[in-house]
Write a protein that holds these residues in place. Structure first.
Motif, PDB file in Angstrom:
ATOM      1  N   ALA A 299       0.734  -1.396  -0.056  1.00  0.00           N
ATOM      2  CA  ALA A 299      -0.125  -0.057  -0.037  1.00  0.00           C
ATOM      3  C   ALA A 299       0.766   1.338   0.034  1.00  0.00           C
ATOM      4  CB  ALA A 299      -0.981  -0.025   1.179  1.00  0.00           C
ATOM      5  N   GLY A 300       0.428   2.119  -0.834  1.00  0.00           N
ATOM      6  CA  GLY A 300       1.207   3.552  -0.715  1.00  0.00           C
ATOM      7  C   GLY A 300       2.463   3.456  -1.320  1.00  0.00           C
ATOM      8  N   GLU A 301       3.034   4.657  -1.173  1.00  0.00           N
ATOM      9  CA  GLU A 301       4.627   4.855  -1.890  1.00  0.00           C
ATOM     10  C   GLU A 301       5.595   4.278  -0.854  1.00  0.00           C
ATOM     11  OE1 GLU A 301       5.207   9.020  -2.810  1.00  0.00           O
ATOM     12  OE2 GLU A 301       3.681   8.978  -4.312  1.00  0.00           O
ATOM     13  N   SER A 302       5.111   4.418   0.308  1.00  0.00           N
ATOM     14  CA  SER A 302       6.200   3.933   1.630  1.00  0.00           C
ATOM     15  C   SER A 302       6.050   2.462   1.691  1.00  0.00           C
ATOM     16  CB  SER A 302       5.827   4.667   2.879  1.00  0.00           C
ATOM     17  OG  SER A 302       4.412   4.157   3.308  1.00  0.00           O
ATOM     18  N   LYS A 303       5.150   1.773   1.209  1.00  0.00           N
ATOM     19  CA  LYS A 303       5.009   0.345   1.602  1.00  0.00           C
ATOM     20  C   LYS A 303       4.996  -0.189   2.657  1.00  0.00           C
ATOM     21  CE  LYS A 303       4.661   0.019  -3.134  1.00  0.00           C
ATOM     22  NZ  LYS A 303       3.610  -0.266  -3.799  1.00  0.00           N
ATOM     23  N   GLY A 304       4.520   0.795   3.671  1.00  0.00           N
ATOM     24  CA  GLY A 304       4.387   0.196   5.112  1.00  0.00           C
ATOM     25  C   GLY A 304       3.183   0.222   5.537  1.00  0.00           C
ATOM     26  N   LEU A 305       2.807   0.656   6.709  1.00  0.00           N
ATOM     27  CA  LEU A 305       1.380   0.496   7.547  1.00  0.00           C
ATOM     28  C   LEU A 305       0.916   1.839   7.595  1.00  0.00           C
ATOM     29  CD1 LEU A 305       2.018  -2.374   9.912  1.00  0.00           C
ATOM     30  CD2 LEU A 305       0.183  -2.298   8.250  1.00  0.00           C
ATOM     31  N   SER A 306       1.472   2.982   7.037  1.00  0.00           N
ATOM     32  CA  SER A 306       1.331   4.263   7.410  1.00  0.00           C
ATOM     33  C   SER A 306      -0.141   4.636   6.939  1.00  0.00           C
ATOM     34  CB  SER A 306       2.362   5.134   6.647  1.00  0.00           C
ATOM     35  OG  SER A 306       2.435   5.031   5.487  1.00  0.00           O
ATOM     36  N   ILE A 307      -0.529   4.315   5.823  1.00  0.00           N
ATOM     37  CA  ILE A 307      -2.022   4.422   5.417  1.00  0.00           C
ATOM     38  C   ILE A 307      -3.096   3.624   6.310  1.00  0.00           C
ATOM     39  CG2 ILE A 307      -3.514   3.416   3.538  1.00  0.00           C
ATOM     40  CD1 ILE A 307      -1.579   4.086   1.419  1.00  0.00           C
ATOM     41  N   PHE A 308      -2.655   2.774   7.126  1.00  0.00           N
ATOM     42  CA  PHE A 308      -3.519   2.367   8.098  1.00  0.00           C
ATOM     43  C   PHE A 308      -3.200   2.798   9.490  1.00  0.00           C
ATOM     44  CE2 PHE A 308      -2.441  -0.497   4.767  1.00  0.00           C
ATOM     45  CZ  PHE A 308      -3.962  -0.800   3.738  1.00  0.00           C
ATOM     46  N   ASP A 309      -2.197   3.119   9.865  1.00  0.00           N
ATOM     47  CA  ASP A 309      -2.039   3.363  11.250  1.00  0.00           C
ATOM     48  C   ASP A 309      -1.111   4.754  11.440  1.00  0.00           C
ATOM     49  OD1 ASP A 309       0.577   2.664  10.674  1.00  0.00           O
ATOM     50  OD2 ASP A 309       0.584   1.104  12.301  1.00  0.00           O
ATOM     51  N   GLY A 310      -1.184   5.624  10.303  1.00  0.00           N
ATOM     52  CA  GLY A 310      -0.174   6.811  10.521  1.00  0.00           C
ATOM     53  C   GLY A 310      -0.628   7.834  11.350  1.00  0.00           C
ATOM     54  N   ASN A 311      -1.898   8.026  11.593  1.00  0.00           N
ATOM     55  CA  ASN A 311      -2.375   9.194  12.291  1.00  0.00           C
ATOM     56  C   ASN A 311      -2.938   8.585  13.883  1.00  0.00           C
ATOM     57  OD1 ASN A 311      -5.163   8.673  11.989  1.00  0.00           O
ATOM     58  ND2 ASN A 311      -4.982   9.415   9.817  1.00  0.00           N
ATOM     59  N   ASP A 312      -3.193   9.758  14.555  1.00  0.00           N
ATOM     60  CA  ASP A 312      -3.867   9.458  15.919  1.00  0.00           C
ATOM     61  C   ASP A 312      -5.255   8.733  15.800  1.00  0.00           C
ATOM     62  OD1 ASP A 312      -1.501  10.466  17.062  1.00  0.00           O
ATOM     63  OD2 ASP A 312      -2.430  12.681  17.238  1.00  0.00           O
ATOM     64  N   LEU A 313      -6.041   9.131  14.940  1.00  0.00           N
ATOM     65  CA  LEU A 313      -7.282   8.505  14.802  1.00  0.00           C
ATOM     66  C   LEU A 313      -7.126   7.122  14.553  1.00  0.00           C
ATOM     67  CD1 LEU A 313      -8.856  11.291  12.194  1.00  0.00           C
ATOM     68  CD2 LEU A 313      -8.940  11.062  14.698  1.00  0.00           C
ATOM     69  N   GLN A 314      -6.281   6.816  13.547  1.00  0.00           N
ATOM     70  CA  GLN A 314      -6.247   5.134  13.140  1.00  0.00           C
ATOM     71  C   GLN A 314      -5.783   4.206  14.365  1.00  0.00           C
ATOM     72  OE1 GLN A 314      -3.754   6.392   9.880  1.00  0.00           O
ATOM     73  NE2 GLN A 314      -5.241   5.455   8.356  1.00  0.00           N
ATOM     74  N   GLN A 315      -4.572   4.989  15.283  1.00  0.00           N
ATOM     75  CA  GLN A 315      -4.055   4.343  16.268  1.00  0.00           C
ATOM     76  C   GLN A 315      -5.007   4.099  17.364  1.00  0.00           C
ATOM     77  OE1 GLN A 315      -0.480   6.691  16.947  1.00  0.00           O
ATOM     78  NE2 GLN A 315       0.366   6.336  14.804  1.00  0.00           N
ATOM     79  N   GLU A 316      -5.761   5.035  17.639  1.00  0.00           N
ATOM     80  CA  GLU A 316      -6.862   4.963  18.590  1.00  0.00           C
ATOM     81  C   GLU A 316      -7.820   3.876  18.190  1.00  0.00           C
ATOM     82  OE1 GLU A 316      -9.880   7.310  21.245  1.00  0.00           O
ATOM     83  OE2 GLU A 316      -9.110   8.413  19.977  1.00  0.00           O
ATOM     84  N   ALA A 317      -8.330   3.719  16.896  1.00  0.00           N
ATOM     85  CA  ALA A 317      -9.259   2.598  16.715  1.00  0.00           C
ATOM     86  C   ALA A 317      -8.424   1.352  16.889  1.00  0.00           C
ATOM     87  CB  ALA A 317      -9.733   2.975  15.324  1.00  0.00           C
TER      88      ALA A 317
END
Length: 434
Positions: A299-317
């Motif tokens: 996923a994405g350019e970074s090929k990591g998990l940042s699209i799914f857990d890259g911000n505070d909203l995602q991390q809280e969920a």
């Protein structure tokens, strides 16, 4: 000999309905069934059925020389069974040809391999069982959600018996190495890694009909000629992409289905074969070890998990959801367990990304987050009613261990009963013959 390994992933999440704060504790149904059915039938009509029909023609016209793989998670299979059972029948036909391999995935389209080892193991076993029940197969190659992979996940997969893992050809992992060769994981020299060819896969998925693309217009003969022109003779070109690339990303009028149907003819002419992932792993010698200390995806350019857990909203969920994993495992409420699987879908986390929100129908990442958290709050209340948060984790683990031991003992006894019945039947047949 050079080979091509195709894999097509089929997935669509349940469409979540607009769930308001005042509904928490009052309404425990979270899905928009009409929107779910509408989207799925559209996908099947425009993409999945035409693609599988094309694969069937490719197998027939090539006299069984064309081969490929399908990756379908259990929650998507459930939707297909409910709304479009005709595609299940077509999939059974394809599997029966022995030219189509069904690869292993988590039951839910989840990232549980990163966030809950016990949950991921459970889901892998569930999905293997589902594939066996419907298609009579036991998958041997692993296609994790979003091709999520790390050295740690490789070790988990090895423990579960997966000797072949399909991974992304991320440059920061491959470095100077080629995705056209087969590698070993750090978990075992008997565990094989197949690497997705990002260039070839993305060409078909995103650029096939793009007039600004250097290779436009692309046809089957040109595509095969380019593959045959490389110096990597004993190699495999791993072209893995979402099935919706065919008919959705690339509409039928672009000629994408005709392109696919013509591929086997030109490939065989150039002495290029087709293999399934498991066949590729068996045929080719490993050339080196690949290590991925940190999780990577496709996923994405970074090929990591940042699209799914890259911000505070995602991390809280993520934190709130997986904090109750062990409690859910102990529940006997089928509806609760079904919701647990469905709510883990990675697409819901993707919708909370501020920049790339995928196919979200929410106006913003914050709207997607609020809607999901309202649903999750209601779900967590239901879990708490069965196993309150006042129960210590140590006590929970002890209870869970007891339950697991009981389930294993029941399974063992059921196997003994089956063996005894089989022996009795065979004995009766022997007596009848006498």
């Amino acid at each position: 000999m050079k080979n091509i390994c195709f894999c097509f992933q089929m997935h669509t999440p349940m469409q979540l309905r607009r769930y308001r704060f005042f509904e928490i504790g009052q309404d425990h149904y979270y899905y928009d069934d009409m929107a779910t059915e509408e989207r799925l039938t559209w996908l099947v009509r425009e993409s999945y059925m035409p693609l599988l029909g094309t694969i069937k023609d490719m197998i027939r016209l090539s006299k069984g020389k064309f081969k490929c793989a399908l990756a379908v998670c259990g929650t998507t299979l459930e939707q297909l069974e409910q709304y479009t059972p005709e595609i299940i029948d077509l999939m059974k036909e394809l599997v029966a040809t022995k030219c189509v391999e069904l690869v292993a995935t988590p039951y839910s389209y989840s990232l549980s391999a990163q966030y809950s080892e016990s949950e991921w193991e459970l889901q892998m076993k569930m999905n293997d069982k589902k594939l066996n029940e419907i298609f009579g197969v036991k998958p041997t190659a692993l296609f994790n959600t979003e091709l999520l992979y790390s050295d740690e996940i490789a070790a988990l997969a090895w423990k579960l018996g997966y000797k072949v893992i399909m991974i992304e050809g991320a440059k920061h992992i491959l470095s100077w190495k080629s995705p056209a060769y087969v590698y070993n994981s750090t978990a075992s020299n008997k565990q094989t890694l197949l690497v997705r060819d990002m260039l070839r896969s993305d060409e078909l998925s995103f650029h096939f009909s793009d007039p600004t693309w250097p290779n436009y217009p692309m046809d089957a003969e040109k595509f095969v000629h380019q593959l045959g022109g490389s110096n990597e003779e004993d190699s495999v070109v791993n072209i893995w992409l979402g099935a919706d690339a065919f008919g959705i990303n690339q509409r039928a009028e672009t000629g994408i289905f005709e392109f696919m149907k013509a591929l086997p003819y030109y490939a065989i002419e150039q002495n290029i074969g087709f293999v399934t992932p498991s066949e590729a792993a068996k045929k080719m010698q490993t050339s080196d070890v690949l290590s991925s200390p940190y999780p990577m995806t496709w996923a994405g350019e970074s090929k990591g998990l940042s699209i799914f857990d890259g911000n505070d909203l995602q991390q809280e969920a993520i934190q709130k959801m997986y904090a109750v994993a062990e409690r859910v495992h102990m529940c006997q409420d089928k509806a609760l367990k079904t919701d647990w699987l469905l709510l883990q879908d990675a697409d819901y986390l993707h919708y909370m990304n501020h920049i790339d929100r995928g196919n979200s129908n929410f106006e913003s990442a914050y709207d997607a987050f609020i809607n999901f958290m309202n649903i999750l709050s209601d779900f967590l209340q239901l879990v708490d009613e069965q196993y309150p948060t006042t129960i210590e984790n140590e006590e929970l683990n002890s209870l869970l261990k007891t339950i697991n031991n009981q389930e294993q003992e029941i399974e063992r006894l059921n196997e003994e009963i089956k063996k005894m019945k089989k022996a009795k039947t065979e004995s009766k047949k022997a007596k009848d013959k006498e």
